[in-house]
Write a protein that holds these residues in place. Structure first.
Motif, PDB file in Angstrom:
ATOM      1  N   SER A   1       0.856  -1.205   0.000  1.00  0.00           N
ATOM      2  CA  SER A   1       0.000   0.000   0.000  1.00  0.00           C
ATOM      3  C   SER A   1       0.881   1.242   0.000  1.00  0.00           C
ATOM      4  CB  SER A   1      -0.905  -0.003   1.233  1.00  0.00           C
ATOM      5  OG  SER A   1      -1.605   1.202   1.312  1.00  0.00           O
ATOM      6  N   TYR A   2       0.422   2.303  -0.675  1.00  0.00           N
ATOM      7  CA  TYR A   2       1.193   3.551  -0.684  1.00  0.00           C
ATOM      8  C   TYR A   2       1.037   4.314   0.610  1.00  0.00           C
ATOM      9  CZ  TYR A   2       2.285   3.149  -5.599  1.00  0.00           C
ATOM     10  OH  TYR A   2       2.792   2.739  -6.797  1.00  0.00           O
ATOM     11  N   ALA A   3      -0.041   4.107   1.318  1.00  0.00           N
ATOM     12  CA  ALA A   3      -0.250   4.783   2.603  1.00  0.00           C
ATOM     13  C   ALA A   3      -0.492   3.732   3.651  1.00  0.00           C
ATOM     14  CB  ALA A   3      -1.448   5.720   2.531  1.00  0.00           C
ATOM     15  N   GLN A   4       0.393   3.626   4.645  1.00  0.00           N
ATOM     16  CA  GLN A   4       0.281   2.618   5.695  1.00  0.00           C
ATOM     17  C   GLN A   4       0.103   3.289   7.037  1.00  0.00           C
ATOM     18  OE1 GLN A   4       3.203   2.783   3.907  1.00  0.00           O
ATOM     19  NE2 GLN A   4       3.040   1.135   2.409  1.00  0.00           N
ATOM     20  N   ASP A   5      -0.453   2.525   7.944  1.00  0.00           N
ATOM     21  CA  ASP A   5      -0.631   2.982   9.313  1.00  0.00           C
ATOM     22  C   ASP A   5       0.182   2.079  10.221  1.00  0.00           C
ATOM     23  OD1 ASP A   5      -4.129   3.818   8.942  1.00  0.00           O
ATOM     24  OD2 ASP A   5      -2.280   4.858   8.383  1.00  0.00           O
ATOM     25  N   VAL A   6       1.027   2.647  11.032  1.00  0.00           N
ATOM     26  CA  VAL A   6       1.759   1.867  12.027  1.00  0.00           C
ATOM     27  C   VAL A   6       1.027   2.020  13.336  1.00  0.00           C
ATOM     28  CG1 VAL A   6       3.950   1.540  13.182  1.00  0.00           C
ATOM     29  CG2 VAL A   6       3.915   2.285  10.809  1.00  0.00           C
ATOM     30  N   PRO A   7       0.316   0.958  13.785  1.00  0.00           N
ATOM     31  CA  PRO A   7      -0.500   1.105  14.996  1.00  0.00           C
ATOM     32  C   PRO A   7       0.357   1.125  16.244  1.00  0.00           C
ATOM     33  CG  PRO A   7      -0.600  -1.141  14.212  1.00  0.00           C
ATOM     34  CD  PRO A   7       0.237  -0.401  13.227  1.00  0.00           C
ATOM     35  N   ARG A   8      -0.294   1.511  17.315  1.00  0.00           N
ATOM     36  CA  ARG A   8       0.381   1.473  18.606  1.00  0.00           C
ATOM     37  C   ARG A   8       0.775   0.036  18.953  1.00  0.00           C
ATOM     38  NH1 ARG A   8      -3.938   5.008  20.028  1.00  0.00           N
ATOM     39  NH2 ARG A   8      -3.238   7.125  20.424  1.00  0.00           N
TER      40      ARG A   8
ATOM     41  N   GLU B   1       3.817   6.824  19.726  1.00  0.00           N
ATOM     42  CA  GLU B   1       2.729   7.258  20.602  1.00  0.00           C
ATOM     43  C   GLU B   1       1.467   7.568  19.829  1.00  0.00           C
ATOM     44  OE1 GLU B   1       4.109  10.505  22.879  1.00  0.00           O
ATOM     45  OE2 GLU B   1       5.653   9.372  23.925  1.00  0.00           O
ATOM     46  N   ASP B   2       1.535   7.537  18.507  1.00  0.00           N
ATOM     47  CA  ASP B   2       0.362   7.858  17.702  1.00  0.00           C
ATOM     48  C   ASP B   2       0.522   7.168  16.347  1.00  0.00           C
ATOM     49  OD1 ASP B   2      -2.013   8.871  16.905  1.00  0.00           O
ATOM     50  OD2 ASP B   2      -1.495  10.982  17.212  1.00  0.00           O
ATOM     51  N   ILE B   3      -0.521   7.249  15.539  1.00  0.00           N
ATOM     52  CA  ILE B   3      -0.501   6.629  14.221  1.00  0.00           C
ATOM     53  C   ILE B   3       0.366   7.467  13.285  1.00  0.00           C
ATOM     54  CG2 ILE B   3      -1.897   5.985  12.227  1.00  0.00           C
ATOM     55  CD1 ILE B   3      -4.208   5.511  14.139  1.00  0.00           C
ATOM     56  N   MET B   4       1.262   6.811  12.586  1.00  0.00           N
ATOM     57  CA  MET B   4       2.114   7.464  11.605  1.00  0.00           C
ATOM     58  C   MET B   4       1.629   7.084  10.205  1.00  0.00           C
ATOM     59  SD  MET B   4       6.215   7.093  10.892  1.00  0.00           S
ATOM     60  CE  MET B   4       6.697   7.857  12.417  1.00  0.00           C
ATOM     61  N   LYS B   5       1.370   8.104   9.382  1.00  0.00           N
ATOM     62  CA  LYS B   5       0.930   7.876   8.012  1.00  0.00           C
ATOM     63  C   LYS B   5       2.002   8.380   7.064  1.00  0.00           C
ATOM     64  CE  LYS B   5      -3.996   8.410   9.075  1.00  0.00           C
ATOM     65  NZ  LYS B   5      -5.241   9.135   8.728  1.00  0.00           N
ATOM     66  N   TYR B   6       2.269   7.591   6.020  1.00  0.00           N
ATOM     67  CA  TYR B   6       3.275   7.995   5.066  1.00  0.00           C
ATOM     68  C   TYR B   6       2.932   7.444   3.701  1.00  0.00           C
ATOM     69  CZ  TYR B   6       5.064   3.356   6.362  1.00  0.00           C
ATOM     70  OH  TYR B   6       5.174   2.032   6.634  1.00  0.00           O
ATOM     71  N   LYS B   7       3.449   8.119   2.654  1.00  0.00           N
ATOM     72  CA  LYS B   7       3.256   7.655   1.298  1.00  0.00           C
ATOM     73  C   LYS B   7       4.297   8.308   0.400  1.00  0.00           C
ATOM     74  CE  LYS B   7      -0.079  11.163  -0.185  1.00  0.00           C
ATOM     75  NZ  LYS B   7      -1.408  11.409  -0.775  1.00  0.00           N
TER      76      LYS B   7
ATOM     77  N   MET C   1       4.913  12.414   5.118  1.00  0.00           N
ATOM     78  CA  MET C   1       4.801  11.707   6.382  1.00  0.00           C
ATOM     79  C   MET C   1       4.031  12.587   7.358  1.00  0.00           C
ATOM     80  SD  MET C   1       7.515  10.554   9.240  1.00  0.00           S
ATOM     81  CE  MET C   1       7.035  12.007  10.124  1.00  0.00           C
ATOM     82  N   HIS C   2       3.055  11.984   8.043  1.00  0.00           N
ATOM     83  CA  HIS C   2       2.205  12.690   8.993  1.00  0.00           C
ATOM     84  C   HIS C   2       2.242  11.947  10.312  1.00  0.00           C
ATOM     85  CE1 HIS C   2       0.627  14.788   5.451  1.00  0.00           C
ATOM     86  NE2 HIS C   2       0.502  13.586   4.904  1.00  0.00           N
ATOM     87  N   TYR C   3       2.653  12.683  11.364  1.00  0.00           N
ATOM     88  CA  TYR C   3       2.738  12.072  12.693  1.00  0.00           C
ATOM     89  C   TYR C   3       2.354  13.124  13.724  1.00  0.00           C
ATOM     90  CZ  TYR C   3       4.692   9.862  16.874  1.00  0.00           C
ATOM     91  OH  TYR C   3       4.859   9.318  18.114  1.00  0.00           O
ATOM     92  N   GLN C   4       1.266  12.850  14.457  1.00  0.00           N
ATOM     93  CA  GLN C   4       0.721  13.788  15.433  1.00  0.00           C
ATOM     94  C   GLN C   4       0.487  15.146  14.755  1.00  0.00           C
ATOM     95  OE1 GLN C   4       3.439  13.571  18.792  1.00  0.00           O
ATOM     96  NE2 GLN C   4       2.424  11.769  19.614  1.00  0.00           N
ATOM     97  N   ASP C   5       1.092  16.242  15.246  1.00  0.00           N
ATOM     98  CA  ASP C   5       0.885  17.561  14.635  1.00  0.00           C
ATOM     99  C   ASP C   5       2.012  17.923  13.680  1.00  0.00           C
ATOM    100  OD1 ASP C   5       2.868  17.867  16.516  1.00  0.00           O
ATOM    101  OD2 ASP C   5       2.207  19.858  17.167  1.00  0.00           O
ATOM    102  N   MET C   6       2.792  16.934  13.279  1.00  0.00           N
ATOM    103  CA  MET C   6       3.950  17.171  12.420  1.00  0.00           C
ATOM    104  C   MET C   6       3.680  16.630  11.025  1.00  0.00           C
ATOM    105  SD  MET C   6       7.752  15.563  12.750  1.00  0.00           S
ATOM    106  CE  MET C   6       7.050  13.972  12.349  1.00  0.00           C
ATOM    107  N   ASP C   7       4.017  17.449  10.002  1.00  0.00           N
ATOM    108  CA  ASP C   7       3.915  17.044   8.606  1.00  0.00           C
ATOM    109  C   ASP C   7       5.248  17.325   7.932  1.00  0.00           C
ATOM    110  OD1 ASP C   7       1.237  16.438   8.989  1.00  0.00           O
ATOM    111  OD2 ASP C   7       0.589  18.461   8.440  1.00  0.00           O
ATOM    112  N   ILE C   8       5.725  16.340   7.140  1.00  0.00           N
ATOM    113  CA  ILE C   8       6.959  16.503   6.390  1.00  0.00           C
ATOM    114  C   ILE C   8       6.678  16.133   4.941  1.00  0.00           C
ATOM    115  CG2 ILE C   8       9.354  15.772   6.078  1.00  0.00           C
ATOM    116  CD1 ILE C   8       9.515  15.204   9.030  1.00  0.00           C
ATOM    117  N   ASN C   9       6.988  17.049   4.030  1.00  0.00           N
ATOM    118  CA  ASN C   9       6.928  16.796   2.597  1.00  0.00           C
ATOM    119  C   ASN C   9       8.338  16.976   2.040  1.00  0.00           C
ATOM    120  OD1 ASN C   9       4.256  16.768   3.197  1.00  0.00           O
ATOM    121  ND2 ASN C   9       3.629  18.268   1.690  1.00  0.00           N
TER     122      ASN C   9
END
Length: 916
Positions: free
Chosen positions: A39-46, A93-99, A121-129
């Motif tokens: 998948s291009y967008a995955q979720d890493v669960p707690r 500590e939270d779900i990390m989304k990336y693609k 990449m999206h993690y908590q209130d942080m976004d990185i492009n």
């Protein structure tokens, strides 16, 4: 009973079970990661706990050791139940989304995830492009960088967002556990300022440390025209920047302008703070400090600026300025200015000391806040010579203002049938030349809308009866005439006049012979007064004694009127093949009749007796001669009024050959004539004929207005009007007694679209002070305090082209005025002047302006204002020069445009030399 000791066999089984469960957990984790790679967008669960206190995920049951069995004595607890080793913190500590656009690669051996091309990449209130993102989940680190294409260009540089903070670096390393980061070659915007740093250390969400960073407000981050070099600094986003040694660089060249430490406030809200003063020198008052003070951000609705001036000869000034606003309700501003001025030195003959002040208040109400009630204020009052003597006024153009006016009004409407309206208004008019002041405190006006008592409830009104209507109006005033010296003193109320007038007009209208409109009506008025006069002649002193009588009194008058009018259309058709195809002439003639009886009952007489006791004459007077609303007439009046309105329009062939219709132009907007004939008069029955007209030519760029007065009666040898027509006295049909002509012409290049937002606030301030909007008396400038007048909104700037361009936007305004008077054969041109103002953009960032004029009667140059302005991108430079008049001076200014660093400026003002 003794506790049974566990056997060695049970211990081996227990350890083996634990090893089996750990292997199963690792296998499950690896399988989950493998599945997510598709998948291009995955979720890493707690991460969930591996072993529950009682059971495991394995189907093999585990025997419970006697050490963990319930003790025999319930009051006793085994110390091994609570493990002394703390739980290991979860990996995330939270779900990390990336693609990513190209691929997502997982390296189990290195425990890293690689994202390539348009990675997010999206993690908590942080976004990185970024172009490339590497997630190291073993070290809890995320690194990001751009991609170098085949041409060697660095693309897709990282964009790091956390909350409201945005950082655009070349690369970065971020720790998801500690929230710390190392950022290289970053650019971040903080409340209008740009921070460019070679290396930035992010300590936490609210603290950044930078090394050799550049702080600027330039719009070009790659090549800023100026910046402050912050060698070591601490940044708290949205609050402040604290730095050590810093100095100013201009075009990468260091300057000696610097500080051992500095503090830059960063806030989205208004905050209180010190307003840095301007230092200067005045030829008459010595060295000075101007416009220094403190700004109070009281709340979100009101602010206050307290500014002061001091001169070494003892002169000083104070200025209070406040702005307030409540959204969807009202907004306004209030200003008070006071100056204590000292001229020359004590002991010299020209030594003088004076105080001047000025109060301004502007208030406007939102139309949607209350449609039936409205309050507004426009106040400009103070010392008559304030704008002529003030040494810290807003702009030089107000020096020519000779009238101060104010108005405060409140109006209320009561909806219904009929509608009732009332208003309270306080007005003020002050002539700065004569220093006379006229005020009304207050004026009350009330009215009841028109009532048609005979009109049908449905349908239109027809005929003379159904159109009968009546209305009620009332007006009351407390009028004060005073001078500047008595203003705001109790003596100003001694000559106050109070009165009230009621009126009930009744009228009707109807069509006559289809094409004529006839209207007739009557007006009843009742005037109240609380002070009348009584006159008698004193024989001993041989003079008239006037005594004021306090008490209520009233007089009543009425009159009748009728008017008949129509509209006549005339057309001159020259043919469609002609250049001028048609001319249309519209005439609106009107004749009116007015009659008013004599009200002799309100008149008394007194006898003038000489020293011998003989009556010389009997003088008639009315006790209401000091009434606010005039006096009752003591003569019968019956007059006819004549008026004629004209309008001329033409259809001409359009120059555009593709146009299908002719072009309509106006030849004369209006050409009006009016006069009256007094039927009941004994002499001079025909009043002078008044003519007025106006038009616009040259594509409506030039407006022309003219007027004249023509008198049919002649003058005697003493230049007094006599009851004899001028043509009978050997003259022309009419005598030209007065005339006037004004012309205004505006011309500009087609591409002149000047954005004057930088001076919009100063222009509004100038208009409130009585200045002009057309710049004929000079362009509004705020030399005193640009902080309170210039518009801080950044405007889009066109990049200057390196190539030659023939575009030079310009505009020109011309105003011509002449007035002629010949009432007593003086044959005099009372005023004759030509004024102009112009502005030329000689380059995209250079503008030159000038305003001046010539007095054709007195043969002299009028008030002149010259200047230029240079747009230096983040900086602004201007120069203004007044070469003539008693206020001749020049002013040079250069400073940073941004509001954050507005105190970084240089200003030099030179007034005219002292005249000995």
């Amino acid at each position: 009973m003794a506790i049974q000791k566990p056997s060695h066999t049970f211990t081996k089984i227990h350890l083996k079970a634990l090893q089996t469960n750990i292997f199963q957990i690792l296998f499950a984790f690896s399988f989950t990661v493998l599945i997510n790679t598709f998948s291009y967008a995955q979720d890493v669960p707690r991460t969930k706990p591996v072993i529950s206190p009682k059971t495991t995920k394995d189907s093999i049951s585990i025997n419970i050791d006697s050490l963990v069995t319930k003790p025999v004595n319930p009051k006793l607890k085994d110390s091994t139940i609570q493990d002394s080793i703390p739980k290991k913190k979860e990996l995330l500590e939270d779900i990390m989304k990336y693609k990513a656009s190209d691929y997502v690669s997982i390296n189990q051996k290195k425990e890293k995830i690689y994202l390539y091309n348009e990675a997010e990449m999206h993690y908590q209130d942080m976004d990185i492009n970024a172009g490339v993102i590497v997630i190291d989940y073993a070290k809890n680190e995320v690194s990001a960088k751009g991609i170098i294409d085949s041409l060697g260009n660095y693309n897709q540089a990282p964009i790091f967002k956390q909350g409201s903070d945005v950082v655009e670096p070349d690369s970065l390393i971020f720790n998801t556990k500690t929230q710390k980061a190392i950022i290289y070659n970053s650019r971040t915007e903080q409340e209008g300022g740009l921070i460019i740093s070679e290396k930035t250390k992010k300590e936490n969400d609210s603290v950044y440390f930078v090394n050799r960073a550049k702080y600027t407000t330039s719009e070009d981050p790659d090549n800023p025209e100026y910046y402050f070099l912050l060698r070591k600094a601490k940044i708290v986003p949205g609050k402040k920047v604290v730095t050590g040694l810093t100095n100013l660089f201009i075009a990468d060249v260091p300057t000696p302008i610097g500080l051992p430490f500095a503090f830059f406030p960063l806030t989205k809200k208004r905050t209180s703070g010190v307003i840095f003063p301007t230092f200067g020198e005045d030829n008459d008052r010595g060295y000075n400090i101007q416009n220094g003070g403190y700004y109070f951000a009281i709340n979100d609705y009101v602010d206050l600026a307290v500014l002061g001036n001091y001169y070494t000869n003892g002169s000083y000034g104070l200025r209070l300025q406040s702005a307030y606003a409540l959204r969807y309700k009202f907004r306004g501003n209030l200003s008070f200015r006071f100056e204590n001025l000292i001229t020359s030195e004590r002991g010299f003959p020209d030594y003088a000391k004076s105080s001047i002040y000025n109060i301004r208040w502007s208030h406007s109400q939102d139309a949607k806040s209350n449609p039936n009630s409205r309050f507004s204020a426009s106040v400009n009052l103070g010392s008559s010579r304030y704008y002529q003597q003030s040494i810290n006024q807003l702009n030089a153009s107000n020096f020519l203002n000779n009238t101060l006016s104010s108005s405060i009004s409140y109006s209320k409407s009561f909806q219904g049938e009929p509608q009732v309206n009332f208003s309270l208004t306080a007005t003020h008019s002050q002539n700065t030349n004569t220093e006379t002041i006229s005020m009304t405190l207050p004026t009350f006006q009330g009215s009841v809308s028109r009532v048609y008592p005979f009109a049908p409830k449905v349908g239109s009104k027809k005929g003379i009866i159904q159109n009968i209507n009546l209305q009620y109006n009332v007006r009351g005033e407390n009028r004060i005439q005073t001078t500047d010296s008595l203003f705001f003193k109790k003596e100003m109320f001694d000559e106050a006049k109070i009165g009230m007038q009621h009126s009930i007009p009744i009228s009707t209208n109807f069509k006559l012979f289809k094409y004529l409109s006839l209207s007739t009506g009557s007006n009843y008025q009742e005037t109240w007064a609380i002070k009348t006069v009584n006159k008698k002649f004193d024989v001993d002193s041989q003079e008239v004694i006037t005594t004021e009588v306090n008490g209520f009194d009233a007089f009543r008058t009425y009159n009748f009127s009728a008017s008949l009018g129509t509209t006549i259309y005339g057309m001159f058709d020259f043919g469609e093949d002609k250049k001028i195809q048609k001319i249309r002439h519209v005439m609106r003639p009107s004749i009116s009749y007015n009659i008013s009886p004599a009200f002799n009952e309100y008149y008394d007489t007194y006898e003038v007796i000489n020293a011998d006791g003989l009556t010389q004459e009997e003088v008639e007077y009315t006790r209401f001669e000091q009434s606010l609303f005039g006096i009752p007439g003591n003569t019968f009046s019956s007059s006819i009024g004549l008026s004629l309105g004209n309008n001329f329009e033409a259809k001409v062939r359009d120059r555009d050959s593709t146009a299908t219709e002719a072009k309509k132009i106006k030849l004369l907007n209006n050409l009006n004539f009016s006069t009256s004939y007094n039927i009941s008069g004994d002499s001079l029955r025909l009043s002078p004929i008044r003519m007025s007209g106006g038009t616009q030519i040259l594509d409506n760029k030039m407006s022309i207005n003219f007027g004249a007065t023509l008198d049919p009666y002649a003058l005697d040898n003493n230049n007094k009007k006599i009851d004899k027509f001028n043509i009978e006295n050997g003259g022309s049909l009419f005598r030209l007694t007065s005339a006037n002509l004004t012309m205004n012409y505006t011309l500009s290049s087609k591409n002149f679209e000047k954005d004057d937002s930088q001076n919009q606030s100063a222009t509004e301030e100038s208009l409130r002070s009585g200045g002009r909007k057309d710049d004929l008396f000079g362009k509004p400038e705020d030399f005193a305090d640009r902080r309170l007048s210039s518009d801080n909104k950044d405007k889009e700037k066109e990049k200057p082209s390196a190539l030659y361009t023939n575009k030079m936007p310009w505009n020109l305004r011309l105003a011509y005025a002449v007035n002629y008077s010949n009432t007593r054969r003086q044959n005099e041109i009372t005023s004759h002047s030509l004024m102009f103002s112009t502005e030329i953009d000689i380059s995209p960032r250079w503008s030159v302006r000038a305003s001046s004029g010539y007095d054709l009667k007195n043969k002299g140059v009028t008030y002149t204002n010259l200047g230029f302005e240079r747009d230096l991108l983040s900086w602004r430079m201007s120069f203004t020069w007044i070469p003539f008049s008693s206020r001749s001076s020049w002013n040079f200014f250069i400073g940073i445009r941004s509001s954050i660093l507005k105190d970084l400026k240089y200003e030099k003002r030179k007034t005219r030399d002292r005249q000995l």
